[in-house]
Design a protein around this motif. Structure first.
Motif, PDB file in Angstrom:
ATOM      1  N   THR A  34       0.745  -1.294   0.037  1.00  0.00           N
ATOM      2  CA  THR A  34       0.248   0.028  -0.044  1.00  0.00           C
ATOM      3  C   THR A  34       1.003   1.031   0.208  1.00  0.00           C
ATOM      4  N   ASN A  35       2.546   1.531   0.258  1.00  0.00           N
ATOM      5  CA  ASN A  35       2.952   2.102   0.723  1.00  0.00           C
ATOM      6  C   ASN A  35       4.011   2.164  -0.565  1.00  0.00           C
ATOM      7  N   SER A  36       3.226   1.772  -1.493  1.00  0.00           N
ATOM      8  CA  SER A  36       4.353   1.747  -3.229  1.00  0.00           C
ATOM      9  C   SER A  36       3.804   3.058  -3.641  1.00  0.00           C
ATOM     10  N   ASP A  37       4.679   3.526  -4.878  1.00  0.00           N
ATOM     11  CA  ASP A  37       3.932   4.506  -5.148  1.00  0.00           C
ATOM     12  C   ASP A  37       4.340   4.581  -6.512  1.00  0.00           C
ATOM     13  N   PRO A  38       4.106   4.100  -7.572  1.00  0.00           N
ATOM     14  CA  PRO A  38       4.123   3.707  -9.220  1.00  0.00           C
ATOM     15  C   PRO A  38       5.483   4.563  -9.893  1.00  0.00           C
ATOM     16  N   GLU A  39       4.201   5.556  -9.862  1.00  0.00           N
ATOM     17  CA  GLU A  39       4.629   6.788 -11.360  1.00  0.00           C
ATOM     18  C   GLU A  39       5.515   7.177 -10.081  1.00  0.00           C
ATOM     19  N   LYS A  40       5.977   7.488  -9.068  1.00  0.00           N
ATOM     20  CA  LYS A  40       7.222   8.299  -8.415  1.00  0.00           C
ATOM     21  C   LYS A  40       8.284   6.842  -9.020  1.00  0.00           C
ATOM     22  N   ASP A  41       7.999   5.973  -8.667  1.00  0.00           N
ATOM     23  CA  ASP A  41       9.368   4.861  -9.309  1.00  0.00           C
ATOM     24  C   ASP A  41      10.169   5.270 -10.158  1.00  0.00           C
ATOM     25  N   LYS A  42       8.715   5.462 -11.599  1.00  0.00           N
ATOM     26  CA  LYS A  42       9.124   5.244 -13.121  1.00  0.00           C
ATOM     27  C   LYS A  42       9.717   6.936 -12.872  1.00  0.00           C
ATOM     28  N   VAL A  43       9.364   7.800 -12.668  1.00  0.00           N
ATOM     29  CA  VAL A  43      10.157   9.233 -12.502  1.00  0.00           C
ATOM     30  C   VAL A  43      11.318   8.769 -11.748  1.00  0.00           C
ATOM     31  N   LEU A  44      11.190   8.144 -11.206  1.00  0.00           N
ATOM     32  CA  LEU A  44      13.004   8.491 -10.709  1.00  0.00           C
ATOM     33  C   LEU A  44      13.944   7.107 -11.454  1.00  0.00           C
ATOM     34  N   ILE A  45      13.349   6.878 -12.756  1.00  0.00           N
ATOM     35  CA  ILE A  45      13.731   5.780 -13.264  1.00  0.00           C
ATOM     36  C   ILE A  45      14.667   6.392 -14.542  1.00  0.00           C
ATOM     37  N   TYR A  46      13.241   7.223 -14.483  1.00  0.00           N
ATOM     38  CA  TYR A  46      13.638   8.344 -16.049  1.00  0.00           C
ATOM     39  C   TYR A  46      14.621   8.923 -15.573  1.00  0.00           C
ATOM     40  N   ILE A  47      14.774   9.365 -13.938  1.00  0.00           N
ATOM     41  CA  ILE A  47      15.496  10.768 -14.538  1.00  0.00           C
ATOM     42  C   ILE A  47      16.933  10.171 -14.050  1.00  0.00           C
ATOM     43  N   LEU A  48      16.885   9.357 -13.365  1.00  0.00           N
ATOM     44  CA  LEU A  48      18.403   9.081 -13.323  1.00  0.00           C
ATOM     45  C   LEU A  48      19.471   8.334 -14.492  1.00  0.00           C
ATOM     46  N   ARG A  49      18.511   7.767 -14.934  1.00  0.00           N
ATOM     47  CA  ARG A  49      19.164   6.838 -16.486  1.00  0.00           C
ATOM     48  C   ARG A  49      19.584   8.436 -17.037  1.00  0.00           C
ATOM     49  N   ASN A  50      18.905   9.181 -17.521  1.00  0.00           N
ATOM     50  CA  ASN A  50      18.790  10.086 -18.434  1.00  0.00           C
ATOM     51  C   ASN A  50      20.257  11.617 -17.335  1.00  0.00           C
ATOM     52  N   ILE A  51      20.146  11.395 -16.052  1.00  0.00           N
ATOM     53  CA  ILE A  51      21.467  12.672 -15.368  1.00  0.00           C
ATOM     54  C   ILE A  51      22.810  11.479 -15.817  1.00  0.00           C
ATOM     55  N   LEU A  52      22.681   9.904 -15.608  1.00  0.00           N
ATOM     56  CA  LEU A  52      23.850  10.010 -15.704  1.00  0.00           C
ATOM     57  C   LEU A  52      24.604   9.362 -17.085  1.00  0.00           C
ATOM     58  N   THR A  53      23.670   8.685 -17.620  1.00  0.00           N
ATOM     59  CA  THR A  53      24.179   8.666 -18.993  1.00  0.00           C
ATOM     60  C   THR A  53      24.484   9.508 -19.903  1.00  0.00           C
ATOM     61  N   ARG A  54      24.140  10.566 -19.612  1.00  0.00           N
ATOM     62  CA  ARG A  54      24.515  12.087 -19.947  1.00  0.00           C
ATOM     63  C   ARG A  54      25.644  12.904 -19.633  1.00  0.00           C
ATOM     64  N   SER A  55      25.816  12.704 -17.980  1.00  0.00           N
ATOM     65  CA  SER A  55      26.617  13.500 -17.390  1.00  0.00           C
ATOM     66  C   SER A  55      27.936  12.253 -16.141  1.00  0.00           C
ATOM     67  N   HIS A  56      27.321  11.199 -16.157  1.00  0.00           N
ATOM     68  CA  HIS A  56      28.619  10.605 -15.686  1.00  0.00           C
ATOM     69  C   HIS A  56      30.527  10.469 -16.071  1.00  0.00           C
ATOM     70  N   PHE A  57      31.042  10.469 -14.789  1.00  0.00           N
ATOM     71  CA  PHE A  57      32.300  10.596 -16.295  1.00  0.00           C
ATOM     72  C   PHE A  57      32.674   9.856 -17.087  1.00  0.00           C
ATOM     73  N   VAL A  58      31.894   8.185 -16.481  1.00  0.00           N
ATOM     74  CA  VAL A  58      32.191   7.290 -17.495  1.00  0.00           C
ATOM     75  C   VAL A  58      30.758   7.232 -18.702  1.00  0.00           C
ATOM     76  N   VAL A  59      31.358   7.020 -19.422  1.00  0.00           N
ATOM     77  CA  VAL A  59      30.252   6.906 -20.964  1.00  0.00           C
ATOM     78  C   VAL A  59      29.705   5.167 -20.651  1.00  0.00           C
ATOM     79  N   LYS A  60      28.593   5.129 -20.158  1.00  0.00           N
ATOM     80  CA  LYS A  60      28.868   3.360 -20.085  1.00  0.00           C
ATOM     81  C   LYS A  60      27.018   2.671 -20.602  1.00  0.00           C
TER      82      LYS A  60
END
Length: 710
Positions: free
Chosen positions: A31-57
């Motif tokens: 009941t305390n899960s928040d699928p919308e929030k989970d997906k927003v997090l994945i979307y943003i983290l994926r974009n930050i990491l692939t664009r700005s992390h030191f390593v291109v992975k």
């Protein structure tokens, strides 16, 4: 932050803000899960990491496999829940997680997490039944507690046997402790009637059961956010081990730690899975002074004085800290699993107020062979960019050196042992106190040429002899300073074989700055830079190798950046344009003489033997579950350990005193005087300081017209 990175992040922020990102909320059993929030997090983290992390992975099959294994091991590090049948079912996603992340699909997470919650319910039945009756202590069997090497159970029967062995080991340990306490009580009171083995065994099982019940009560209190954070850290950790996701509650704790609100014993703590790890000790704090607790240790239980210990495995960090905190003068007993050798040890610490003064630069003067020398302790490269009135380690070092010069000291030891780093700015400025001017370090952003950071001040605050004392805990900014002194041949580096090897820089990014989403999303600590020496080599992995390596308890241990899973590689860039100072007329001879002394010194030979023994203990992760053999193994270990009881006992004839300016401070602050007396006493018993002084006293400076300058 460099302009280009700032532009990249601003652009990314704009991309996320304008994106018409609509998500359909899926139902999930919690009941305390928040699928919308989970997906927003994945979307943003994926974009930050692939664009700005030191390593291109690339988010490919290898990436997917890493996340698959890390998440499953993060949920089940002790192989208590999942079987090979479960893994076979999970494996349909093994090479699909990368594709799922691109679509904000959490099917893999949902499957594993839902199975995990089922297994948690079963676990209560397993351990309850197993602890209901005595184990067979005559049976010849063993358990391997290096769970990375142990395969997942083939089926439920083998899983229950894994549980049986783990519960039996926990019970055996408690029985052994109880027997020792019984003997001690009998020794004090001859009339005391020692309890039977059966009584002690029953008590031990009851205690294990109580601890397990408390553990699973806490596990049941954990929310969806806690488990989803484990999944997200498996994802971001695929980029490098220092890139981590911090849920809102963890981010709040991180901010408190960074602001200096320290926990009662003077230790910064970190949650990893179900365990509370010691992240860092505060120099001068109660734990630091006591000496047994070390960074990397895992706290298993907490007891208030001589009361029954409380198992904190699985407990939220905030809750665990409440039990570790306490009033000044009270005792806390921590049961810890040592990072060093995996052994379990009870450490008693008397709580105290953590004095920030002890984290600042301080010095001591000592006479040797008729000459004065000084040791400067630099616990951290501290600075405040927000508070101009706050202490600055570079300014403090400059002032301390000036005071020591006025007292006629002939040489300096800069003690960087256990210095975990800090401000890059102050590391550059402090390096500049010892050279004319020139490059100090190179920093590199993703896909860009390295930037050479220089000392531009031609003033030399100290042109005399310098020895830099390091150990395996000297990291980051410490390694930049030590590397610069070594590359310029301005100082002799002495200590452990090599420093920690952290050559990366992280930035903490609040995730909500990249979206209009209203709920608190926490933060991402992401690697954005890499350090390189002016000779071109990275400090990553390799750290700084000492000119003179002295045996230490860590000499043969798996320790440092090089032993972290997924650590970034060592590489090199073009050498910066610099000229060595070549300050010494006998540099090579002094190093040779020290190595000869160390190789023949009985004390260092014993330390080397001790280090090898610790390594053997680290590698030997198997225990007998036969009571007689278990007891015999423990006695044998205790017997061998007695040989090393005095390994660090040492007393020099040297007398360390405070510089004169502190005398007036002592009149106003007697407590400060007591602290300095204790520190000076420890310096006189420090075999590493003694050898550093031997080296310092032998160094001969070249005539000024002989020294090649920049």
């Amino acid at each position: 932050m460099k302009t280009k990175l700032r532009i990249t992040l601003v652009a990314l922020s704009t991309l996320l803000l304008v994106n018409s990102f609509q998500i359909q909320a899926n139902t999930f059993e919690k009941t305390n899960s928040d699928p919308e929030k989970d997906k927003v997090l994945i979307y943003i983290l994926r974009n930050i990491l692939t664009r700005s992390h030191f390593v291109v992975k690339d988010m490919n099959d290898d990436f997917s496999e890493y996340v698959f294994e890390e998440f499953i091991n993060g949920l089940d590090p002790n192989k208590r829940y999942f079987t090979q049948k479960d893994l076979k079912e999970f494996s349909k996603y093994k090479f699909q997680i990368d594709n799922q992340l691109l679509k904000e699909d959490v099917s893999f997470y949902n499957l594993v997490y839902s199975r995990f919650t089922e297994k948690i319910k079963n676990a209560k039945l397993y351990y309850g039944d197993l602890l209901a009756s005595p184990f067979n202590y005559k049976k010849n069997e063993t358990i391997d507690v290096d769970y990375d090497k142990v395969p997942f159970a083939k089926n439920e029967n083998q899983l229950i046997d894994y549980w049986r062995k783990q519960m039996k080991l926990s019970t055996l340990i408690r029985i052994q402790d109880k027997i020792e306490k019984e003997k001690a009580t009998k020794k004090k009171d001859k009339k005391y009637k020692i309890k039977t083995f059966a009584q002690l065994e029953k008590e031990a099982r009851a205690e294990v059961l109580k601890n397990m019940d408390e553990l699973y009560l806490r596990i049941e209190e954990l929310e969806h956010e806690d488990w989803f954070s484990t999944f997200l850290n498996s994802v971001v950790g695929a980029f490098d081990p220092h890139t981590t996701y911090m849920a809102p509650r963890i981010k709040e704790r991180f901010d408190q730690d960074m602001s200096g609100k320290l926990e009662g014993i003077g230790a910064r703590l970190q949650k990893k899975g179900i365990y509370t790890h010691v992240f860092e000790l505060v120099s001068g704090g109660p734990a630091w002074k006591q000496g047994d607790l070390e960074a990397g240790d895992i706290i298993l239980e907490v007891a208030q004085g001589d009361k029954e210990p409380l198992d904190i495995v699985g407990m939220r960090l905030d809750d665990a800290i409440k039990f570790i905190k306490g009033k000044k003068g009270t005792e806390v007993r921590l049961t810890v699993k040592k990072k060093l050798d995996g052994s379990t040890k009870i450490i008693s610490i008397i709580r105290d107020v953590v004095e920030l003064e002890e984290t600042f630069v301080k010095s001591s003067i000592v006479k040797k062979d008729g000459k004065k020398y000084a040791i400067i302790d630099l616990p951290k490269f501290y600075i405040s960019f927000d508070d101009q009135n706050y202490r600055d380690s570079a300014k403090d070092m400059e002032k301390e050196i000036e005071r020591l010069k006025s007292e006629g000291v002939s040489g300096l030891i800069i003690d960087l042992r256990n210095n975990g780093g800090g401000s890059l700015k102050t590391a550059i400025e402090i390096s500049g106190l010892f050279i004319d001017k020139g490059p100090i370090v190179q920093i590199k952003y993703r896909g860009e040429n390295p930037i050479v950071k220089k000392d531009i001040d031609p003033k030399i605050q100290w042109d005399g002899a310098v020895v830099v004392l390091v150990n395996e805990f000297s990291a980051s900014a410490s390694e930049i300073f030590a590397a610069a002194m070594q590359d310029y041949k301005r100082a002799v580096i002495i200590g452990g074989n090599q420093t920690y090897g952290k050559g990366t820089v992280q930035s903490v990014l609040p995730i909500n700055q990249f979206t209009k989403y209203q709920k608190n999303l926490g933060a991402l600590k992401m690697t954005i830079q890499k350090f390189y020496r002016i000779n071109g080599g990275s400090t990553q992995i390799e750290g700084v190798y000492s000119d003179i390596a002295i045996p230490s308890r860590y000499s043969y241990m798996k320790f440092g950046e090089r032993d972290l899973n997924g650590a970034l590689i060592w590489d090199k860039v073009k050498q910066a344009n610099y000229v060595q100072t070549n300050s010494y007329a006998n540099f090579a001879d002094v190093i040779f003489n020290s190595k000869q002394r160390i190789s023949t010194d009985p004390k260092f030979k014993l330390i080397n033997e001790y280090a090898k023994w610790l390594k053997e203990n680290q590698d030997d992760t198997s225990y007998s579950l036969n009571f007689k053999k278990f007891t015999a193994e423990k006695k044998e270990q205790e017997k061998v350990s007695k040989k090393f009881k005095s390994v660090f006992d040492y007393k020099s004839n040297l007398e360390f005193i405070s510089p004169k300016y502190e005398f007036s401070l002592f009149e106003k602050d007697p407590v400060l005087k007591d602290k300095r007396v204790a520190w000076h006493k420890n310096l006189s018993k420090d075999v590493y300081v003694s050898e550093a002084l031997n080296v310092l006293s032998e160094l001969k400076l070249k005539n000024k017209n002989e020294i090649v300058k920049n």
